[in-house]
Structures are given as C-alpha cells and as structure tokens.
Design an enzyme around this catalytic site. Structure first.
Site: not given
Lengths: 267, 637
Positions: B330, B401, B441
């Site tokens: 990323r 983000h 998560l």
C-alpha cells in the site's frame, strides 16, 4: 443546478414540526445528497440559523445510520441505494424535494430528521443471536455449510438496520428487518438449535414495540437499500407459526415478554 | 518514566500460554462485583463487552451512534486473516507472524504479533459458531482468498462485507448479554474525559448527545476501543463520526501516545471531486489483482482514456517494479501515485487521480468473470462517479485509511495509567509502521475476545481499589473541565463554521504530514497549526445550546482535539529521522526512492507524554527487539 428543498424541521421535545423551504444553489451533480445538505447547513450557520439535524456516519452505505424520505420515498428515487450514496446527478435543475424523517410510532422523532430506532436493538436482544460464549467454538470447518445456504444466509444478513422498511410500510411493520435476521440465522446449521424460540421471541418483541402487522404490501422490499427479499418475511411467518405449535408446552405470552422492553435502550 | 512492556520471556511460541497461566484469576463469584466501562462498540469494544459480560463482569458500554451495530468496523470490506492453512499452501502461525512483522517494517513488538497470529485461529472458529456467513466452497468448507500481496491464501471473507458480518456477530453476542442484564448500553453518548484517582483509571465523564447531560460514571477499570484518528486529516475513509477525543483526553490525563505519525494511506480510493467533498470511499485493494494502473506519458494530456493509445501510456508501477507490478504494498503504491500527480500527469478534472484499468482483464477473462469478482465494487464506483468502469478505466487516488499509532499499551493491553486498557485500532502495538490488508479485523477481535478478558482479570484480582463515587473531587473536576470546554465552544460565536476549520487543518496535515514528509514541511506545519488553532478558538461559530442534540457542538469538540493531535503527529514525524512503512521522509530514501530505515537509531516505539497546554511533550522510547524476524530492507523490484 439549483433545487428547492422542503425540509421537516422539528425542535427537540416538540410534538409538532413544520416544513421549511430552503434554496440549494449551485449544486454539483457529483455531490452526494448528504454533501448537498452539508453545504446548505454551512450556509445556514453562516446566516446564524440552526443547521438541519440528520443522522449519518460511514457515508458509504453500510452503517445504516442515515436515512430519510425524499418526495415520499425512503432513501430517495434510486433503488438499492442509501441517501449517503445517492448522488445529485439523479435530480434535475429546478426540482422540488420534500425531505421528511422516518415516520412510525416505534421510531419517535428526536429532532428534525433524526429518529430513535432503539426498538430494532431490542428486537435483536430478544433472540437475534446464536448463544455461543467466547471460547466454546469447535473448529471453523467442523460443520460444513452448503455454499447455497451460506449465500442465502448472507443475502439476509446484508441488512443494515436503517429502518427504511418500516418507514415505507403503510403499517409501519418491522417484518423485513426481523425476518432478515431470522432468515440469516435459520439458514445456518449453527442457528438451528434456537430457531423456534428465536422466531417466537423476536416476533413477540416486534409487537411489543408497537410496530404494525405485515400485510404483504411489499413497499419494504422496494425501498430496501440492500434489496433484501420479502421472502424473509415468509420464512419468519413459517418459523413463528411452526414454533407456536411445536413449542406449545412452554408458551410465550405477550404479557410475559421475552425481556424487559427497555433492555436494549438508553440508560 | 521507564516503559515496561511486560513481555514474557522464553520461546515465542510459549509466551502467551505461559503468561495466561501466570495471570491471576478473579473468583467466578466475585466477578459480578466488578464494573467495567467499555467505550466503543466496534469489533474491539463490542467483542470485549460481550466476552467480559459472559465471564460475569458488569459491563457498561458507551458509543456515540444510536446502535452498537453502527461502529465503523462495519465498513471493512476485504476480509480477515487467519493462519488456518485450510488451503494446504504452507501457511502457519509462524508465517503469519513473520509476514506481519516484516509488513510493519520492523516497528512492531514481536511478542504481540506472535500472539495475534496464534489467536487468529480461534477468531475464525468463534465467528463461524456465531453464524457469520463466511464464503464457502461447494463442499461446505470455508473459502479463502489471497489478499494484499500475501503469498498464501489465508483471508476469510463474507463477500465485500466482511467487517459488517464480523461486527454483527459481535453485536449479536453483545445484545445477548444486554438481554441477560450483564451489559448496560449507553447509545448516543460520548466520552469526554477520563477520571484518574490515586493514579488509577476509575471512570469517565460523558455527554449525552440527545439531552446534553454531562454525567460521571464510576468503574473498576476502563477500556477504550474507540478506533483510529484518521479523521484528523478531514478527508479520510473513516466514518464522519470516527474521532480521537476519547484517546486524546486520556492522553491529557497521562496515558502515553505512541507513534502518532504512523498513518496508513490506502492507494485505491475514489478521487476528490470538489471542495464540498465530505469523505473518501475506499475501493477494495483486491482490485489491483486484475486492474492495471497507468497515466498518460505526456503532462497535461486531457484526452479521454480510451483515446490515448497504448504507447502513450505509462504503466508506472509495472515499469518501476517489474516483479510485483501493480501489487506492491500500500505505501509504495500510494507514494508513486502522488509523485506522478505532482509531476502533472494525474488524470480527472482535479489532476489528482490515476487510472485503474480493467480493459485487459476483461479482454483476457471475459466480462462475466470480472463481474463475478468485482461486481459490487464496480456498482459502487458507478453510483458514486456516474462512470461505468467496464468501459472507462476507474480513477483512483490514495487516502488516509488507518492509523497504526495510538495509545501505548503493554503486553496486557494496559496503558501507562493502571486500570486503563486500550484495544483495537485505538492502541499502537501490533502493526508497526504499516498494517497489512485483512489484519485490522483480526486485531480488533483478538484484543476483544481473547486477550483483554484474561489480562483485565489479573489487574482486578491483584489490585485493591478503594470505594469511590461520583462525588469524589476528581469526578467533580473532570465534569467541570468538560462543561468548561463545551461552554467555551458555544461562547466564541465567531464567523466560521467548524467544518471550514477542520478542512483547513486537514489540508495542512495531508500536504505536510501525508504520504511523504520533509523536515522543512513539518516545521512549517508545526508553525501553522497553532496559529490556526488560535483562530479557531477566536472565530468558530457554534450555534444552538448545550442541552440538546447539537451536531455542530459535537464536531467542534472533536476538531479542537484534532488541532492538538495534529501537532503531535507532525512532531513525531519530525523527530523520526528515518523512513519506515507509512512514514516516508524524503530525506531518507535509497537510491531507487524506497524507504530507508535506520534501525540503529530508530528501532523504538516513540511514546509521548503530555506536559500541559503549550508545552512540548516528553518522548519516551520503548526499544524494539527482533529475536526471530531479523530486520531487512524491503524490496519489491
């Protein structure tokens, strides 16, 4: 483009509100509906008028926080879309837009377009879960789940709990919402042991909350931003009727609700 | 202050097991005598609340939305990693641990990461048992996909809505405990201060967002699961309400803030269209598996994408990174996009965008396959931009983000204030300087379901807490502090809206402390932010009162905190004279323009201690040891 807004303004604690007219000028078609309201609000603040209160959070159509009626349609004219994802390119220059909060006895208005949806939480608290405590689970692959069943469970589980179904229903029924959770869990083997009790408790709680009865009108399915099928209501009725019969020995009665009505609510 | 991370000794595979054995237990009959406050109802806060209640504690769960199901974890798309090795492709706990430490560019704590990889197995089991409808194979087994350039298939997913389904699982477990009377929910309630008595966290002060009531709540321990601080940048992929106020006010009460400059910028978001833009929408990283990224070769080429012939296109990632191509991590993808646009070769009206083109993939695999893989993402793109990605390439641009930094915690997830625990994105511990896809998560649920419920017992069993009440002077002082801030905001009655200030701050941070940073730029920002903050307190306009639903007032309080936090982010970035993961300092790069770490001087977590308004915070360093995964230069050539 320019559009004319007629927005429901209701002071907090006031029994009545009224429609107020605002002009939204130089609206870009790339704006989302909520961004258009943001701009209107900025202008109101600069003029010294209180901005319009509306609920919103993720602004990508998944949290379920936003929602209001646009010209009588929950979440506006584009199917399968929440108001936060609705863009102004779907409207025309000179449009008159009537913006109102969800209207249902079970969703009292707090202020302007903000309503109280905690009744939904209480329906889930009544039985919308599988009773498994942390640490007691078998291996994830111990129980196979047919792909088809998993997909159908997911279709129902996609519900975001926004309340559009209730707002669109002439009876203000919460059947699509409740049916979606019942169906999600009923499709999975893990949900089987509690399936009858779940249907009984959730349906009774739904009534307790003063939602109306479903009469198969189908408005809910038409406005659902996640396009949940009305089939989930049939599944709910099926499970409820079956459970009402098979669980007769220990009946659940409306005067003995599954839980304190306030259990899911505020302090 | 000596930072003791309380990392257990011994072989890394045995540390968590041994540590758990050494933790003191609370007698089952005594658990119901303890009250625990949990702030936040997302994957971390929701799962912790449910599990603590199952164990028998009395839980009080606070959140600013109207229902716990709306926490921003719900928006995660891609998936959740677990080292199940169901695909038989050579995955293991050790490999997930290794990938995470390396992906974090050697700025995370090995022991924490190993524990995370270990627990990843239990998370999947737990979620399946709760009824999370994960994707399945035809035989009924769980399906996996590879994600974010991982070489094994270890990502579990539920269509593009994995975060939603995991959160609903935690929410349902939580509502079961609400029904059982073990959890009390406080919806539409925002934590505005932490109360510390005799050096221990003993409660919070909240504002009811509907009635405006300021209220104190006493507890034996306080848990913050309030998420990240990406919204300091104004435009981010975070939900509008996501904010840093809970962790910031805890920082001001003495909790150390670690690595604030470690922010993650996601390369595939829909570009900004105008000044009114309120947030940015992420398009799942999985799109880079089949999409090709390019820009025109010539500066200022305003032709439509389809009119630009192949030889006049620059597939810059494929050109610069022949072996990873469009699948570079990323941070690398994001920086390259910015560099290209800064050169003047960006696309779209603003010039801040690059193409992500599926024409070749559609040609090779057929439209049907692409529809099957990315249909919902393409629909989302079309509904937002009005363009059809099957016919014209998508335009994408990076956006803030995730924030790897957060409140400093030890191995037990306890902050530097005894009794204050921090879980999920709100803490700093597991992702180092860069988080891998599908790991957020995993961390939220690991902390909430499987770590905190054990470690908090050790604290409660081993601590003698005096009885206290909301009449204690510390509560009175905190309430007065909250009222003071609220009143001050309402009294300014200036000329500018809260959002206009927030936008301006966001632009500063994005420009000078975003994808790439320089000492000069950071110094400039550090000069500008206090000026802007001063203006804010002189000229902000917040209408309405404090005793009602007042969304401007809520925002104003959060933005006031972003000004202070923004300064700390820049200070941390300026102090870290190296490049690592998401923190790229232009002065420190290799000859090929890659991040150049300085392990000798900067292999530490930077934990900042508040010293009072206008005083520079003190830096404490937690030295990071790498016994298993030895630091190496990342290369994606």
């Amino acid at each position: 483009m320019n559009v004319t807004l007629h927005v429901w303004r209701q002071k907090q604690g006031a029994g009545k509100g009224r429609m107020v007219r605002y002009e939204a000028r130089n609206v870009s078609e790339d704006m989302s509906f909520l961004e258009m309201l943001d701009v209107v609000n900025e202008e109101l603040i600069e003029k010294g008028e209180e901005p319009i209160a509306f609920d919103h959070d993720c602004r990508e159509g998944i949290c379920g926080m936003c929602g209001f009626m646009i010209n009588g349609v929950a979440h506006g004219p584009v199917p399968g879309t929440t108001v936060c994802e609705l863009h102004m390119r779907h409207f025309k220059d000179g449009d008159d837009l009537y913006i109102e909060p969800w209207r249902a006895r079970a969703f009292p208005v707090i202020k302007d377009l903000v309503v109280n949806r905690s009744a939904f939480d209480r329906i889930i608290a009544a039985g919308g879960y599988i009773s498994v405590s942390t640490g007691s689970a078998p291996d994830g692959n111990a129980i196979p789940v047919p792909k088809e069943k998993a997909e159908r469970a997911m279709d129902a589980a996609a519900c975001i709990g926004c309340g559009a179904c209730v707002a669109a229903c002439p009876n203000a029924a919460a059947a699509l919402f409740t049916g979606a959770k019942i169906t999600h869990l009923a499709m999975l083997p893990q949900g089987a042991p509690e399936r009858p009790q779940r249907a009984l408790k959730m349906v009774l709680q739904m009534k307790e909350e003063m939602f109306g009865h479903c009469t198969n009108i189908g408005e809910c399915e038409a406005v659902c931003p996640k396009q949940i099928s009305i089939e989930v209501i049939a599944r709910m009725n099926h499970d409820f009727i079956r459970a009402s019969w098979s669980e007769r020995e220990a009946p659940y009665r409306a005067d003995q609700p599954a839980g304190e009505p306030s259990a899911g609510g505020c302090q | 202050m000596e930072l003791d991370a309380k990392i257990p000794s011994g072989p890394i595979e045995k540390r968590w097991e041994r540590h758990r054995f050494n933790l003191k237990l609370v007698n089952p009959a005594n658990k119901r005598k303890y009250n625990i406050i949990v702030v936040g109802s997302g994957l971390a806060g929701g799962s912790a609340s449910a599990t603590l209640a199952e164990l028998g504690y009395n839980v009080h769960c606070f959140f600013f939305q109207d229902s716990p199901r709306r926490a921003h974890s719900i928006a995660a798309q891609g998936g959740i990693n677990a080292a199940k090795n169901y695909q038989n492709d050579g995955d293991s706990i050790y490999r997930l641990f290794f990938d995470t430490v390396k992906g974090g560019d050697f700025r995370s704590r090995e022991s924490n990461v190993y524990r995370l990889a270990e627990i990843s197995l239990n998370i999947i089991d737990q979620c399946v048992a709760q009824g999370v409808p994960f994707a399945r194979e035809y035989g009924g087994a769980l399906a996996n996909r590879s994600f974010g350039g991982a070489q094994v298939s270890r990502t579990f997913y539920a269509r593009g809505q994995t975060g939603q389904q995991l959160l609903l699982g935690a929410y349902q477990a939580l509502m079961r405990q609400v029904e059982a009377g073990k959890v009390k929910l406080y919806p539409r309630t925002e934590m505005l201060d932490l109360v510390v008595i005799d050096g221990r966290a003993r409660g919070i002060v909240t504002r009811n967002l509907i009635t405006g009531e300021i209220r104190s709540h006493v507890a034996d321990a306080v848990v913050l699961g309030t998420g990240g601080y990406g919204n300091a940048y104004y435009l981010s992929t975070n939900a509008k309400g996501s904010n840093a106020t809970a962790i910031w006010r805890a920082y001001k009460r003495g909790a150390l803030f670690a690595n604030p400059c470690f922010t993650q910028i996601h390369p595939t978001c829909i570009p900004v269209t105008g000044e009114y833009q309120s947030k940015l929408t992420l398009m799942s990283e999985s799109l880079r598996n089949d999409g090709r990224i390019w820009v025109p070769l010539k500066k200022g080429d305003k032709r439509a994408a389809n009119e630009i012939p192949h030889e006049e296109r620059d597939y810059y990632l494929e050109r610069r990174y022949p072996s990873f191509g469009n699948l570079v991590p990323r941070d690398v993808a994001s920086r390259n996009a910015k560099a290209i646009c800064d050169e003047g070769r960006g696309v779209g009206e603003s010039g801040f965008g690059v193409y992500l083109d599926f024409a070749d993939a559609i040609h090779r695999l057929g439209r049907h396959t692409i529809e099957e893989r990315y249909g919902n993402l393409f629909d989302m793109y079309r509904s937002i931009t009005g363009e059809d990605p099957y016919n014209t390439p998508m335009r994408i641009y990076p956006a803030i983000h995730y924030t790897m930094g957060g409140l400093w915690v030890d191995y037990n997830l306890m902050s530097t204030i005894p009794g204050l625990y921090v879980i999920g994105e709100a803490n700093f511990s597991d992702h180092g300087a860069n988080r891998l896809g599908a790991s957020a998560l995993m961390q939220g649920l690991a902390d909430g379901y499987f770590v905190l419920p054990y470690t908090i017992g050790d604290y409660l069993a081993g601590t003698k807490l005096d009885k206290t009440g909301t009449d204690h002077p510390a509560f009175q002082e905190a309430e007065a502090n909250v009222r003071c801030i609220t009143d001050r905001l309402l009294k300014v009655n200036g000329t500018r809206t809260v959002d206009s200030f927030h936008r301006e701050l966001g632009k500063l941070l994005w420009e000078y402390c975003g994808m790439s940073r320089t000492a000069e730029g950071l110094k400039y920002a550090l000069g500008k932010i206090p000026e802007l903050r001063e203006q804010f307190w002189k000229d902000v306009k917040v209408l309405g009162g404090s005793k009602e639903l007042n969304q401007s007032l809520e925002k104003a309080g959060r933005v006031a905190d972003y000004f202070e936090l923004g300064e700390l982010i820049c200070l941390d970035a300026l102090t870290r004279n190296e490049s690592c993961g998401g923190h790229f300092r232009e002065e420190y790069q290799t000859a090929d323009g890659e991040a150049l770490r300085n392990d000798e001087d900067y292999s530490y977590a930077a934990a900042w201690q508040y010293q009072g308004e206008g005083v520079e915070p003190v830096l404490h360093k937690e030295r990071l040891e790498f016994e298993y995964v030895h630091p190496s230069q990342r290369s994606y050539k």
